[in-house]
Design an enzyme around this catalytic site. Sequence first.
Site, PDB file in Angstrom:
ATOM      1  N   PHE A   1       0.858  -1.183   0.000  1.00 38.22           N
ATOM      2  CA  PHE A   1       0.000   0.000   0.000  1.00 38.22           C
ATOM      3  C   PHE A   1       0.894   1.232   0.000  1.00 38.22           C
ATOM      4  CE2 PHE A   1      -4.464   1.165   0.829  1.00 38.22           C
ATOM      5  CZ  PHE A   1      -5.088   0.006   0.432  1.00 38.22           C
TER       6      PHE A   1
ATOM      7  N   GLN B   1      -7.435  14.539   3.716  1.00 36.21           N
ATOM      8  CA  GLN B   1      -6.829  13.711   2.679  1.00 36.21           C
ATOM      9  C   GLN B   1      -7.740  13.617   1.460  1.00 36.21           C
ATOM     10  OE1 GLN B   1      -6.115   9.210   3.251  1.00 36.21           O
ATOM     11  NE2 GLN B   1      -4.121  10.192   3.098  1.00 36.21           N
TER      12      GLN B   1
ATOM     13  N   HIS C   1      -8.220  11.397  -1.618  1.00 32.19           N
ATOM     14  CA  HIS C   1      -7.788  10.094  -2.126  1.00 32.19           C
ATOM     15  C   HIS C   1      -7.586  10.216  -3.626  1.00 32.19           C
ATOM     16  CE1 HIS C   1      -7.585   5.884  -3.090  1.00 32.19           C
ATOM     17  NE2 HIS C   1      -7.590   5.573  -1.808  1.00 32.19           N
TER      18      HIS C   1
ATOM     19  N   LEU D   1     -15.122   5.406  -4.183  1.00 32.97           N
ATOM     20  CA  LEU D   1     -13.701   5.083  -4.027  1.00 32.97           C
ATOM     21  C   LEU D   1     -13.275   3.851  -4.813  1.00 32.97           C
ATOM     22  CD1 LEU D   1     -11.110   5.798  -2.268  1.00 32.97           C
ATOM     23  CD2 LEU D   1     -11.755   3.783  -0.972  1.00 32.97           C
TER      24      LEU D   1
ATOM     25  N   GLU E   1      -6.721   1.993  -3.047  1.00 32.67           N
ATOM     26  CA  GLU E   1      -5.309   2.012  -3.377  1.00 32.67           C
ATOM     27  C   GLU E   1      -4.778   0.585  -3.563  1.00 32.67           C
ATOM     28  OE1 GLU E   1      -3.320   5.043  -1.094  1.00 32.67           O
ATOM     29  OE2 GLU E   1      -1.875   3.532  -0.485  1.00 32.67           O
TER      30      GLU E   1
ATOM     31  N   ARG F   1      -0.447   9.322  -0.421  1.00 29.45           N
ATOM     32  CA  ARG F   1      -1.652   9.812  -1.108  1.00 29.45           C
ATOM     33  C   ARG F   1      -1.600  11.279  -1.492  1.00 29.45           C
ATOM     34  NH1 ARG F   1      -6.256   6.487   2.245  1.00 29.45           N
ATOM     35  NH2 ARG F   1      -5.744   4.532   1.208  1.00 29.45           N
TER      36      ARG F   1
ATOM     37  N   HIS G   1     -11.503  12.364   1.244  1.00 29.85           N
ATOM     38  CA  HIS G   1     -11.583  10.993   1.751  1.00 29.85           C
ATOM     39  C   HIS G   1     -11.517  10.876   3.268  1.00 29.85           C
ATOM     40  CE1 HIS G   1     -11.145   6.691   1.516  1.00 29.85           C
ATOM     41  NE2 HIS G   1      -9.956   6.697   2.049  1.00 29.85           N
TER      42      HIS G   1
ATOM     43  N   ARG H   1      -2.371  10.823   6.277  1.00 28.15           N
ATOM     44  CA  ARG H   1      -2.490   9.450   6.760  1.00 28.15           C
ATOM     45  C   ARG H   1      -2.060   8.460   5.683  1.00 28.15           C
ATOM     46  NH1 ARG H   1      -6.466   5.299   6.201  1.00 28.15           N
ATOM     47  NH2 ARG H   1      -7.836   6.648   5.015  1.00 28.15           N
TER      48      ARG H   1
HETATM   49  C1  LIG Z   1     -14.754   4.414   0.903  1.00 32.23           C
HETATM   50  C2  LIG Z   1     -13.741   4.339   1.993  1.00 32.23           C
HETATM   51  C3  LIG Z   1     -12.754   3.357   1.984  1.00 32.23           C
HETATM   52  C4  LIG Z   1     -11.800   3.275   2.994  1.00 32.23           C
HETATM   53  N1  LIG Z   1     -10.849   2.301   2.962  1.00 32.23           N
HETATM   54  C5  LIG Z   1      -9.960   2.175   3.989  1.00 32.23           C
HETATM   55  C6  LIG Z   1      -9.033   1.101   4.043  1.00 32.23           C
HETATM   56  O1  LIG Z   1      -9.000   0.221   3.185  1.00 32.23           O
HETATM   57  N2  LIG Z   1      -8.171   1.051   5.073  1.00 32.23           N
HETATM   58  C7  LIG Z   1      -8.167   1.982   6.079  1.00 32.23           C
HETATM   59  O2  LIG Z   1      -7.372   1.875   7.008  1.00 32.23           O
HETATM   60  N3  LIG Z   1      -9.063   3.012   6.053  1.00 32.23           N
HETATM   61  C8  LIG Z   1      -9.955   3.113   5.039  1.00 32.23           C
HETATM   62  N4  LIG Z   1     -10.859   4.155   5.043  1.00 32.23           N
HETATM   63  C9  LIG Z   1     -10.957   5.019   6.217  1.00 32.23           C
HETATM   64  C10 LIG Z   1     -11.683   4.275   7.326  1.00 32.23           C
HETATM   65  O3  LIG Z   1     -12.575   3.353   6.787  1.00 32.23           O
HETATM   66  C11 LIG Z   1     -12.453   5.223   8.242  1.00 32.23           C
HETATM   67  O4  LIG Z   1     -11.598   6.225   8.700  1.00 32.23           O
HETATM   68  C12 LIG Z   1     -12.976   4.455   9.444  1.00 32.23           C
HETATM   69  O5  LIG Z   1     -13.727   3.348   9.032  1.00 32.23           O
HETATM   70  C13 LIG Z   1     -13.805   5.317  10.369  1.00 32.23           C
HETATM   71  O6  LIG Z   1     -14.279   4.488  11.408  1.00 32.23           O
HETATM   72  P1  LIG Z   1     -14.980   5.061  12.690  1.00 32.23           P
HETATM   73  O7  LIG Z   1     -15.281   3.888  13.577  1.00 32.23           O
HETATM   74  O8  LIG Z   1     -14.161   6.151  13.249  1.00 32.23           O
HETATM   75  O9  LIG Z   1     -16.315   5.709  12.138  1.00 32.23           O
HETATM   76  P2  LIG Z   1     -17.460   5.158  11.151  1.00 32.23           P
HETATM   77  O10 LIG Z   1     -17.221   3.794  10.674  1.00 32.23           O
HETATM   78  O11 LIG Z   1     -17.687   6.222  10.149  1.00 32.23           O
HETATM   79  O12 LIG Z   1     -18.697   5.072  12.125  1.00 32.23           O
HETATM   80  C14 LIG Z   1     -19.275   6.230  12.706  1.00 32.23           C
HETATM   81  C15 LIG Z   1     -20.418   5.793  13.572  1.00 32.23           C
HETATM   82  O13 LIG Z   1     -20.891   6.905  14.302  1.00 32.23           O
HETATM   83  C16 LIG Z   1     -22.290   6.957  14.244  1.00 32.23           C
HETATM   84  N5  LIG Z   1     -22.685   8.344  14.447  1.00 32.23           N
HETATM   85  C17 LIG Z   1     -22.206   9.445  13.839  1.00 32.23           C
HETATM   86  N6  LIG Z   1     -22.812  10.536  14.313  1.00 32.23           N
HETATM   87  C18 LIG Z   1     -23.690  10.112  15.247  1.00 32.23           C
HETATM   88  C19 LIG Z   1     -24.624  10.756  16.095  1.00 32.23           C
HETATM   89  N7  LIG Z   1     -24.799  12.079  16.093  1.00 32.23           N
HETATM   90  N8  LIG Z   1     -25.381   9.999  16.921  1.00 32.23           N
HETATM   91  C20 LIG Z   1     -25.248   8.652  16.941  1.00 32.23           C
HETATM   92  N9  LIG Z   1     -24.381   7.992  16.164  1.00 32.23           N
HETATM   93  C21 LIG Z   1     -23.610   8.723  15.333  1.00 32.23           C
HETATM   94  C22 LIG Z   1     -22.644   6.376  12.900  1.00 32.23           C
HETATM   95  O14 LIG Z   1     -23.971   5.913  12.883  1.00 32.23           O
HETATM   96  C23 LIG Z   1     -21.623   5.237  12.824  1.00 32.23           C
HETATM   97  O15 LIG Z   1     -22.100   4.115  13.529  1.00 32.23           O
HETATM   98  C24 LIG Z   1     -11.826   4.229   4.036  1.00 32.23           C
HETATM   99  C25 LIG Z   1     -12.812   5.203   4.063  1.00 32.23           C
HETATM  100  C26 LIG Z   1     -13.750   5.277   3.043  1.00 32.23           C
HETATM  101  C27 LIG Z   1     -14.761   6.385   3.091  1.00 32.23           C
END
Ligand SMILES: Cc1cc2nc3c(=O)[nH]c(=O)nc-3n(C[C@H](O)[C@H](O)[C@H](O)COP(=O)(O)OP(=O)(O)OC[C@H]3O[C@@H](n4cnc5c(N)ncnc54)[C@H](O)[C@@H]3O)c2cc1C
Length: 591
Positions: free
Chosen positions: A119, A241, A243, A253, A256, A287, A354, A394
Amino acid sequence: MGVAVRHFDAVVVGAGGAGMRAALQLSEAGLKTAVLSKVFPTRSHTVAAQGGVSASLGNSEPDNWHWHMYDTVKGSDWLGDQDAIEFMCREAPKVVVELEHFGMPFDRNPDGTIYQRPFGGHMSDFGEGKPVRRACAAADRTGHAMLHALYQRNVRANTHFFVEWMALDLIRDAEGRVQGVVAMEMETSEIVVFQAKATLFATGGAGRIFASSTNAFINTGDGLGMAARAGIPLEDMEFWQFHPTGVAGAGVLITEGVRGEGGILRNSSGERFMERYAPNAKDLASRDVVSRAMVSEINEGRGCGPNKDHVLLDITHLDPEVIMSKLPGIREISIKFAGVDPIKAPIPVVPTCHYQMGGIPTNYHGEVVIDGQPVHGFYAAGEVACASVHGANRLGTNSLLDLLVFGKSSANSIIEFVKQQPEDLPQLAMADVERSVARVARLDNQTNGVQVHDARAEMQRVMQAHCGVFRFKDMLAEGVEKILEVAGMVAKTEIGDKSKVFNTARIEALELENLIEVAKATMVSANARTESRGAHVRDDAPDTPETPNGRDDTNWLKHTLWFREGNRLQYKPVNMKPLTVDTIKLKARSY
Ligand SMILES: Cc1cc2nc3c(=O)[nH]c(=O)nc-3n(C[C@H](O)[C@H](O)[C@H](O)COP(=O)(O)OP(=O)(O)OC[C@H]3O[C@@H](n4cnc5c(N)ncnc54)[C@H](O)[C@@H]3O)c2cc1C
């Protein structure tokens, strides 16, 4: 006031990877834990993560956490805190194997070990060697597999999920201690207080401040908005970032991992242009570097298509078998959103917003810190938090790792904290509860107001035009004015539909009130930082021997803190001291 109050040991806001990893730890330790989520847990944005989760397992070739740490510090353009980075890279093999034992269906090597792919920015031998296979993957659906494994474990541990509940505001008492959140049940619009000894924000990112984003529609920065309104500063919000490979026109998306499997970026003459910008890492440079190279190609007239507004991601030289087995989801996305089968033709791509590197300031224990002091009872983990392991940029696959490492460490901190708290919860601080109720009432009572979608579209347009991949001094200054105007519009939004049952108009209006805080923090912080570093690149930052690529360590090797009150900025030093090893010394960054 007739607001119901529910009591817990811990309330976790967010059921993505970070929230669910934390909740699992809390529930298994016997804490009465509530997890709130706007959507069903397995629909959180983590589900969309494709490429992988990093850990120096060394399953295919030599690797170790020291190299991973070096790459992460370099990727962060030295803005990452080295104590937190060491902690994350050392923990990585442990938390990934733990996840494997939770039932995560990783792809396998012939010898049964976890499959790993290269990666961007992950190299061997302290950045001197070739790209290393460090990303542990389940085809191109790693986040999906991870989220389901964690959810099932939480069901087993009897975690109490509140699904389709939206947290509205943080509750702090007069001394600033956090008491929980005010939340709204989306089905009924009923407002309820979740009072707890400890509160963890794991609400994910806010990519929706931009017009073109890979992020889900629910990524509206609610945790950041709630924290900012409660007087908590937001750290390093100028760093976003982009992407390199969002599907042109759609923003969806393309991981990568495609370049990890051998994909190549080409301009209109078919040239593999990354050879000019990053002779060593080429298409697998970091990136920010790849995104800027793409925008330069497009700006200099070498873009593809009738409008010369994108470049091409070519995997036609790969064995169709590899595409079908390792990148099946990507093939489907290309066919659906770009109208091309990548086995036969290259995919049109452009840089797309991203990930936010900044967030709520925490230490590596997941405690929220202001002026070096933990905020009593308040924790944050995942994309909403800034530990800071990603600094100014990142590396791919380090976010899924961040969720596991800091989801777990914040939960461990909470477990210790809750043990020391008195059995009975303190008197509820009603002032914050009333403010939150009044915020919803304002929206319902507004007349002659602004339409939510008008204000949101204007915010996204301003952010995209004034604070994108390349940043310009005058545009940033003008951007600050414009975003404050949009904030004025947001304060006067009106909803036509005032019904109580599943009123998505009300939800979107409340989400916009969070997005605008993030947009202001971003623009104001970016305008003030007069250097180029990582993802933040300005036209007026000179490239001299003292300031290589515009990076000015003498004046700007520091974290930004933005306070909502008066748009005030404050700075704090970067922690250059790792936990057990020597400092990774400042160096110009090239790939
Ligand atoms: C398309 C895509 C592909 C990616 N691919 C990769 C990868 O391959 N490898 C990597 O390391 N990273 C990747 N990333 C980045 C990574 O996936 C994210 O940074 C990470 O998943 C975020 O996780 P999180 O648990 O912080 O939040 P999230 O998974 O976004 O979850 C947020 C949670 O908070 C809840 N929430 C939000 N606001 C409220 C509220 N007001 N009240 C109640 N609940 C709320 C939502 O319902 C959800 O359950 C990718 C991101 C994207 C967008």
